[in-house]
Every structure is written in C-alpha cells, then in structure tokens.
Motif scaffolding. Sequence first.
Motif, mmCIF file in Angstrom:
data_model
loop_
_atom_site.group_PDB
_atom_site.id
_atom_site.type_symbol
_atom_site.label_atom_id
_atom_site.label_comp_id
_atom_site.label_asym_id
_atom_site.label_seq_id
_atom_site.Cartn_x
_atom_site.Cartn_y
_atom_site.Cartn_z
ATOM 1 N N VAL A 1 0.850 -1.199 0.000
ATOM 2 C CA VAL A 1 0.000 0.000 0.000
ATOM 3 C C VAL A 1 0.883 1.246 0.000
ATOM 4 O O VAL A 1 0.650 2.200 -0.760
ATOM 5 N N TRP A 2 1.909 1.236 0.842
ATOM 6 C CA TRP A 2 2.833 2.370 0.912
ATOM 7 C C TRP A 2 3.604 2.525 -0.397
ATOM 8 O O TRP A 2 3.729 3.635 -0.925
ATOM 9 N N GLN A 3 4.113 1.421 -0.933
ATOM 10 C CA GLN A 3 4.885 1.482 -2.178
ATOM 11 C C GLN A 3 4.055 2.056 -3.317
ATOM 12 O O GLN A 3 4.555 2.853 -4.122
ATOM 13 N N GLU A 4 2.799 1.683 -3.382
ATOM 14 C CA GLU A 4 1.911 2.217 -4.416
ATOM 15 C C GLU A 4 1.678 3.716 -4.199
ATOM 16 O O GLU A 4 1.664 4.492 -5.150
ATOM 17 N N ALA A 5 1.527 4.122 -2.954
ATOM 18 C CA ALA A 5 1.270 5.532 -2.638
ATOM 19 C C ALA A 5 2.445 6.430 -3.030
ATOM 20 O O ALA A 5 2.236 7.563 -3.482
ATOM 21 N N VAL A 6 3.663 5.948 -2.859
ATOM 22 C CA VAL A 6 4.846 6.786 -3.122
ATOM 23 C C VAL A 6 5.494 6.504 -4.481
ATOM 24 O O VAL A 6 6.559 7.057 -4.781
ATOM 25 N N LYS A 7 4.848 5.686 -5.255
ATOM 26 C CA LYS A 7 5.382 5.356 -6.589
ATOM 27 C C LYS A 7 5.637 6.639 -7.382
ATOM 28 O O LYS A 7 4.791 7.528 -7.442
ATOM 29 N N GLY A 8 6.829 6.723 -7.962
ATOM 30 C CA GLY A 8 7.222 7.912 -8.715
ATOM 31 C C GLY A 8 7.923 8.961 -7.870
ATOM 32 O O GLY A 8 8.429 9.953 -8.398
ATOM 33 N N LEU A 9 7.956 8.754 -6.562
ATOM 34 C CA LEU A 9 8.582 9.721 -5.648
ATOM 35 C C LEU A 9 9.878 9.183 -5.037
ATOM 36 O O LEU A 9 10.382 9.735 -4.063
ATOM 37 N N GLU A 10 10.399 8.141 -5.618
ATOM 38 C CA GLU A 10 11.577 7.471 -5.058
ATOM 39 C C GLU A 10 12.790 8.389 -4.930
ATOM 40 O O GLU A 10 13.601 8.222 -4.017
ATOM 41 N N GLN A 11 12.929 9.358 -5.814
ATOM 42 C CA GLN A 11 14.100 10.244 -5.807
ATOM 43 C C GLN A 11 13.913 11.494 -4.938
ATOM 44 O O GLN A 11 14.831 12.307 -4.827
ATOM 45 N N GLU A 12 12.761 11.634 -4.341
ATOM 46 C CA GLU A 12 12.510 12.788 -3.470
ATOM 47 C C GLU A 12 13.453 12.751 -2.267
ATOM 48 O O GLU A 12 13.727 11.677 -1.726
ATOM 49 N N PRO A 13 13.907 13.908 -1.819
ATOM 50 C CA PRO A 13 14.770 13.939 -0.624
ATOM 51 C C PRO A 13 13.934 13.754 0.654
ATOM 52 O O PRO A 13 12.712 13.867 0.627
ATOM 53 N N GLU A 14 14.619 13.493 1.748
ATOM 54 C CA GLU A 14 13.956 13.495 3.048
ATOM 55 C C GLU A 14 13.296 14.863 3.219
ATOM 56 O O GLU A 14 13.877 15.882 2.839
ATOM 57 N N ARG A 15 12.096 14.873 3.778
ATOM 58 C CA ARG A 15 11.273 16.068 3.962
ATOM 59 C C ARG A 15 10.632 16.535 2.657
ATOM 60 O O ARG A 15 10.011 17.576 2.622
ATOM 61 N N GLY A 16 10.786 15.760 1.601
ATOM 62 C CA GLY A 16 10.202 16.107 0.315
ATOM 63 C C GLY A 16 8.777 15.588 0.197
ATOM 64 O O GLY A 16 8.157 15.176 1.190
ATOM 65 N N HIS A 17 8.269 15.576 -1.023
ATOM 66 C CA HIS A 17 6.879 15.196 -1.267
ATOM 67 C C HIS A 17 6.594 13.742 -0.881
ATOM 68 O O HIS A 17 5.490 13.420 -0.433
ATOM 69 N N ARG A 18 7.567 12.855 -1.018
ATOM 70 C CA ARG A 18 7.367 11.465 -0.608
ATOM 71 C C ARG A 18 7.000 11.385 0.875
ATOM 72 O O ARG A 18 6.099 10.637 1.268
ATOM 73 N N CYS A 19 7.662 12.173 1.690
ATOM 74 C CA CYS A 19 7.352 12.177 3.124
ATOM 75 C C CYS A 19 5.931 12.684 3.367
ATOM 76 O O CYS A 19 5.205 12.138 4.202
ATOM 77 N N SER A 20 5.525 13.703 2.630
ATOM 78 C CA SER A 20 4.147 14.207 2.781
ATOM 79 C C SER A 20 3.135 13.115 2.468
ATOM 80 O O SER A 20 2.163 12.925 3.207
ATOM 81 N N VAL A 21 3.358 12.397 1.381
ATOM 82 C CA VAL A 21 2.448 11.319 0.986
ATOM 83 C C VAL A 21 2.446 10.214 2.050
ATOM 84 O O VAL A 21 1.388 9.690 2.419
ATOM 85 N N CYS A 22 3.602 9.893 2.561
ATOM 86 C CA CYS A 22 3.720 8.875 3.614
ATOM 87 C C CYS A 22 2.954 9.302 4.866
ATOM 88 O O CYS A 22 2.174 8.522 5.430
ATOM 89 N N PHE A 23 3.142 10.541 5.289
ATOM 90 C CA PHE A 23 2.426 11.040 6.465
ATOM 91 C C PHE A 23 0.923 11.027 6.233
ATOM 92 O O PHE A 23 0.150 10.641 7.111
#
Length: 180
Positions: free
Chosen positions: A72-94
């Motif tokens: 579920v998490w991997q699908e949610a952040v798909k395409g955001l793998e290169q985002e830095p810490e505190r980037g958009h991937r973290c927002s999606v995760c939160f």
Amino acid sequence: MREEKLLLLSCCGPCSCGVIAHLARNGRNFTVLFYNPNIDTAAEYEKRLAENKRVCERYHVPFVSLNYEPQVWQEAVKGLEQEPERGHRCSVCFELRLQQAAQYAKAHGFTHFSSVLGVSRHKDLAQVNAAARAASVQTGVAYDDTNWRKGGLEELRRAVNEEMQLYNQTYCGCAFSKQK
C-alpha cells in the motif's frame, strides 16, 4: 461531555517513549497505534513493533497494531523514489499513515488523535501537522498538534531510551531514507 480519549500514532519506541511516559505519568486516557507500512523489511518492522509494545507494556498503555501493508505504501509513493527526506514522498507517507490513524480513531470512539511522526529532528513537524489536519478534516476527528519535542520531552525521551536500552534505528523506516 464525552471523556477525552486520545489515539497516539507511533512510528517506533525510541521516538514515542518520552511521549508515552509523559502521558502515562499524567494519567491521560490514551492508546498507542502502530501503523507503519513504510518500513522497508518485515524483519525491521517486527523489531520496531516489538520495541513499541515493550514501551507500552512498561507504562501499562493499550497498544494496537494494524496490518503491515508495504505494498500500500509502495503504491502511494510510486514515482517519488528520488525525493529527498522532507520532500513530497514524506508528505504522501504522512498522509497515508495519519489518514489511517484518523479513520481508526473515528471507528473506535477516540475524541482526538496525535502522532510522534514529527519528533525526530530529521522530520518536518509542519509537514506532519499539515497531513494530520487534512486527515482530521476528512474524518471529523480532532488532531492534537502538540509539539512533542518541547517541554522537557526530548530529555525524557533520551532518558527512557537509555534506561530501557531500546533498539534505536538510524533511519525513518523507508528504504529511501537509508540512502542518504
């Protein structure tokens, strides 16, 4: 008036132990929720789960864990793998984790929810709070945005960590945060 009942979303024992100790010592009515599909391996997930349970047992606090759903998490952040810490991937995760916490809180009669996701200095508390506010609006469950880093809680967290010799990881849990 309804009795206050807090749901505390926890990422791990080391980040949550000071908050748990503080709330327990102050007689607060709360339950700890462990929902962390971002954790990169089942073995790491189990270590963090066990340590969080151990902290809750020490302070006689109810503990709930939801299913481990890395897909579920991997699908949610798909395409955001290169985002830095505190980037958009973290927002999606939160957003994913806090939405699940708010839904759990609503379904189980909690008056409000909070989280320790912003306790680490590696995370952006404003980013966590923005995701939590969105979850609060969607579910109608109030969010307690207490800054759990202040008021002596960082010192308490360090003391409990040392006293309990908690397993202390060096990354947030996702595989991408290890690649700093």
